[in-house]
Each structure stands twice: as C-alpha cells, then as structure tokens.
Design an enzyme around this catalytic site. Structure first.
Site, mmCIF file in Angstrom:
data_model
loop_
_atom_site.group_PDB
_atom_site.id
_atom_site.type_symbol
_atom_site.label_atom_id
_atom_site.label_comp_id
_atom_site.label_asym_id
_atom_site.label_seq_id
_atom_site.Cartn_x
_atom_site.Cartn_y
_atom_site.Cartn_z
ATOM 1 N N SER A 93 60.363 67.669 24.326
ATOM 2 C CA SER A 93 59.421 68.787 24.634
ATOM 3 C C SER A 93 58.817 69.143 23.142
ATOM 4 O O SER A 93 58.041 68.311 22.603
ATOM 5 C CB SER A 93 60.287 70.003 25.305
ATOM 6 O OG SER A 93 59.375 71.033 25.783
ATOM 7 N N HIS A 227 61.866 69.240 33.565
ATOM 8 C CA HIS A 227 61.296 69.284 32.376
ATOM 9 C C HIS A 227 62.693 68.747 31.565
ATOM 10 O O HIS A 227 62.425 68.125 30.563
ATOM 11 C CB HIS A 227 61.056 70.587 32.123
ATOM 12 C CG HIS A 227 60.333 70.496 30.540
ATOM 13 N ND1 HIS A 227 58.966 69.941 30.540
ATOM 14 C CD2 HIS A 227 60.807 71.128 29.470
ATOM 15 C CE1 HIS A 227 59.038 70.162 29.013
ATOM 16 N NE2 HIS A 227 59.721 70.749 28.395
#
Length: 249
Positions: A93, A227
């Site tokens: 991320s 995610h």
C-alpha cells in the site's frame, strides 16, 4: 533467524549465512509487528529488515513524518549501511510508493541498483489521485481503515488504543494521499506487482500499470482477497517473493 533492532529504523531478522536482504516497508498506519512472520519466511541466506517509521512503538517519542519525500530521503539514508548485500524491496500500500521512491534514490544518488522492486496493493505513481481523508474527522478516517480491512480496525474500536494509534494513521494517510500523481519514472531493476482480486481501492488494471516503470522486466500476481490479502495469503506471497529474489524469474 534471530530478531533484533537495526539502527532504530529497522526490525532486523538476521540470517545464518546472509547473502541477500529483503526490506519490508509497511502500509499506512502499519508497524513492524504486523510483519513479524516475515522474519522466518525465507531461507537461511536471506536477512529481513522491516521498516519502523518514526512516531510509533519503539520510536513513539519521535515526530511523525507527513511527507513522502522526507520519509523516502530518511529511509534511503538509513538503508545505506545495508547495501553491502543485494537488496530487494517489498512495500505494501503506502509502502509500495515508498519502496519505489527509495529505489529511485538509491540508484540516482548512490549508484545502488536494487535486485528487485515488489509492490503490493497500490496504484503506480502516474495513476494516483489526491485525496483528503487525512483532513476529515476521526470517524471518517476509521471508516476507511475498516473499509480496507486493516488489522488496526479492532484496535480503533477501543478508545484508549485509538488515541494512541490514530495520529500515526492520520500522518501516514497524509503521506499517501498527498503523493502523486507523478511521472512514471522507471527503475533499473525488475518489478513484481501483487494485489487482491477483491481490493476495493486498487484494480487489477492499476497493478498492471506498474509495468510502465519496469523496462527491466515486469510480473504481476493477483491473489484471492482484498486490500489486505497478504494476511491470509502470507505463504503464497512470501513464496512468490522468495522465488523472485535477485530479479523476476
């Protein structure tokens, strides 16, 4: 492997016969503790360094960093003593953008070309769009952490813990949200992009666009999950990374 602290910036998992290093750069709000399993996920020749950002855990008394460029500059300087062995960078991320920036700095400023750049659950720099969640109230910020499925969601439910961790999360969101879009500056090493097939923030097409900065070779792996697919797919992810050490193969 033996765990230890390396120069404040890294949680260091020493290898029995070190011949290479994997450097792990956590996500926004992430800590070295989140990646503790990584220390024992590679062979006896692979040393693992997990970055410890200022303003949390063992560095709680240090000011938080709120700029990608500042964080990349400082992390690059901290990595220089570890460039005696081939380096592979993995960033998840926000950490993916940071890994790219560190790779560029090592190459341009110090003539150090890393062995491989591994990016996870993040759009490449030229596909990013500015956001302002870091300017919103606590409720909005917590809702985004929960939406993405971050492990910090449970921590944020406890008021006393929330007060401790939320400032670091907000600072990291500021780093991530005010970075980009930027030019697709290529790196001189192979690039491997990873992501979850149900990520609400990063599409498979977004991951594929990392190829634009990878003239030395590109590979993409999409695993089941969102995610934070890397929690449940730890073995698959670290196995793929281990097979790619030294370049995309």
């Amino acid at each position: 492997m033996k765990a230890g602290i390396g120069d404040g910036w890294f949680r260091r998992y020493e290898a029995a016969a070190p011949g290479e290093r994997v450097v792990v750069l956590p996500h926004a709000g992430g800590s070295a503790a989140f990646y503790h399993r990584w220390g024992a996920s590679f062979g006896p020749e692979t040393e693992v360094l997990v970055a410890c950002y200022p303003g949390r855990h063992t560095r709680l008394d240090e000011p938080l960093v709120r700029s990608m460029d500042v964080l990349a500059d400082r992390l690059t300087a901290a990595l220089l003593p570890f460039t005696d062995l081939p380096l592979t960078l993995f960033g998840h991320s926000m950490g993916a953008s940071l890994a790219h920036e560190v790779a560029l700095r090592l190459e341009a400023r110090h003539s150090v070309r890393i062995a491989g750049l591994h990016v996870s659950s993040r759009k490449p720099p030229h596909r990013l769009t500015p956001r302002g969640l870091h300017l919103e109230d606590d409720r909005a910020l917590i809702a985004e952490v929960v939406r993405l499925g971050g492990a910090d969601a449970a921590t944020l439910a406890a008021p006393e813990l929330r007060a401790l961790v939320l400032p670091a999360i907000r600072a990291d969101f500021e780093i991530a949200e005010t970075y980009g879009p930027r030019a697709a500056v290529p790196v001189g090493c192979p690039v491997h992009a990873y992501g979850g097939d149900r990520d609400p923030a990063v599409s498979v097409a977004d991951l594929a666009a990392w190829a634009d900065i990878a003239p030395a070779g590109f590979r993409q792996s999409v695993l089941p999950g969102g995610h934070f697919y890397l929690v449940d797919r730890h073995a698959e992810l670290t196995g793929a990374l281990a097979r790619s050490l030294g370049g995309v193969r």
